[in-house]
Design an enzyme around this catalytic site. Structure first.
Site, PDB file in Angstrom:
ATOM      1  N   SER A  18       0.846  -1.200   0.000  1.00 20.27           N
ATOM      2  CA  SER A  18       0.000   0.000   0.000  1.00 20.27           C
ATOM      3  C   SER A  18       0.873   1.239   0.000  1.00 20.27           C
ATOM      4  CB  SER A  18      -0.876   0.001   1.265  1.00 20.27           C
ATOM      5  OG  SER A  18      -1.595   1.222   1.384  1.00 20.27           O
TER       6      SER A  18
ATOM      7  N   HIS B 118      -0.873   4.030   0.837  1.00 22.58           N
ATOM      8  CA  HIS B 118      -1.835   4.866   1.561  1.00 22.58           C
ATOM      9  C   HIS B 118      -2.740   5.614   0.577  1.00 22.58           C
ATOM     10  CE1 HIS B 118      -1.796   6.041   5.985  1.00 22.58           C
ATOM     11  NE2 HIS B 118      -2.838   6.708   5.554  1.00 22.58           N
TER      12      HIS B 118
END
Ligand SMILES: Cc1cc2nc3c(=O)[nH]c(=O)nc-3n(C[C@H](O)[C@H](O)[C@H](O)COP(=O)(O)O)c2cc1C
Length: 377
Positions: free
Chosen positions: A269, A271
């Site tokens: 990820s 974010h």
């Protein structure tokens, strides 16, 4: 409850009510179109907070653009009269490998939104990864399977107390966000003088004037977890009897270290393009991380998933499951709980038809031969 909260609660109820939403709910035909409706319904401050990325939003755009560089190479003449998208992720059975990512600030959309999304996840039988408001959300609906998200606690004692509490309340795992060392530099929020206090109190209705935040509150160099290091994993695992999953891994070296230090899962990820700008798109980072994890821990991913075919590409590159951050929020803003459920249903339905058309009757039959990356440039 003050007058503004009462109004917002009423709006939330009205948006979620089948009487009002019936026609609208069936209007948007994909996750992108939920965003268009959400944009019209939200205050600009809230829309920008959710939609935005960091600085020039290079990574925000890259997350989406990168899917276009991975082509599917489907198989034919396989029996796809039944397609099974079900999966089991660290002991939790789900109808499709599509989880809801942790997103702070849901109150910017509706009051008590964490609980509304929890209910939507329970109805959709998916895993709900939740940080803020988790305890209240699961109290409201104990049937939801949830992972508790944390960025790490200020002290080990606090972390221990937190871990035990969420274990008692039935969390199925702890996810630790590792890319949140500092508040990042988000131009949209800075321009809007976004007051982070709104994440708790909510923002006014569209068109209503807001008090700009004290510029100091939006300033850079606000520490979150600058001192989080690898030994935290072992320590957390000794404090709690739950799988520990690291969220925010992009480099294969970090994936190796995560496994070495006992992480039970990894989430590739960035974010959603909200922390460091210019970092690699998650679908591009995924295969190297999967290789580095070497099957010792499941690898999940998030970032820019808007279509079932995006999910199929991630699964082909070795993701055990994907998480979606913004799409459920667009569903929430557009039609309340029903909108979240509709978005999750749509992504699952798109995954199923994509699998069928790729000649894959179940998740186990999906492998890297299903995708090919176009040459750079
Ligand atoms: C409004 C918003 C708030 C978020 N808050 C958090 C958070 O508190 N903790 C965290 O680990 N990730 C947070 N994220 C990132 C998501 O968990 C997820 O990684 C990201 O949204 C995935 O990209 P997508 O939105 O393109 O699906 C947030 C994302 C958004 C859009």
């Amino acid at each position: 409850m003050n007058r503004r909260d009462a109004f917002r609660a009423l709006m939330g109820f009205a948006a979620a009510s089948p009487l009002v939403a019936e026609e609208g709910l069936l209007g948007p035909v994909n996750a992108h179109e939920f965003e268009e409706i959400a944009k019209r319904k939200l205050h600009k401050l809230a829309y920008d907070f959710i939609a935005g990325g960091v600085e020039d939003e290079l990574t925000l755009r890259a997350n989406r653009a990168a899917y276009e560089r991975w082509d599917l190479v489907p198989r034919v003449m396989t029996d796809v009269s039944q397609v099974d998208t079900s999966s089991e992720i660290l002991g939790v059975k789900v109808p499709a490998p599509i989880l809801v990512a942790p997103t702070g600030g849901k109150n910017l959309v509706l009051p008590n939104a964490e609980s509304i999304v929890a209910r939507a996840c329970a109805n959709s039988k998916t895993l709900f990864c939740t940080g803020s408001g988790a305890e209240r959300a699961v109290e409201d609906d104990s049937s939801v399977n949830w992972w508790s998200n944390t960025i790490g606690q200020p002290s080990r004692q606090a972390a221990q107390g937190y871990a035990r509490r969420i274990e008692d309340r039935g969390a199925r795992a702890i996810t630790v966000t590792v890319d949140n060392q500092y508040q990042s530099n988000r131009d949209r929020n800075n321009r809007n003088r976004f007051d982070y206090g709104y994440m708790v109190t909510g923002v006014p209705r569209p068109g209503e004037n807001v008090q700009p935040a004290n510029p100091a509150r939006a300033a850079m160099w606000q520490p979150h977890t600058p001192n989080l290091t690898w030994d935290y994993i072992g320590w957390l695992k000794s404090a709690v009897n739950l799988p520990v999953i690291l969220k925010g891994i992009l480099s294969p070296e970090d994936a190796e270290l995560a496994v070495k230090h006992g992480a039970d899962g990894i989430i590739v990820s960035n974010h959603g393009g909200r922390q460091l700008d210019g970092v690699i798109a998650t679908i591009d980072a995924l295969p190297d991380v999967v290789d580095a994890a070497g099957g010792k821990a499941p690898v999940l991913m998030d970032g820019g998933i808007r279509r079932g075919s995006d999910i199929l590409k991630a699964l082909a590159l070795g993701a055990k499951a994907v998480l979606v951050g913004r799409p459920p929020l667009w569903g929430l803003a557009a039609f309340g709980q029903a909108g979240v459920e509709r978005v999750l249903w749509m992504l699952g339905a798109e995954l199923k038809i994509s699998m069928a058309l790729a000649g894959k009757a179940n998740l186990a039959s999906i492998d890297r031969k299903l995708v090919r990356r176009r040459p750079w440039g």
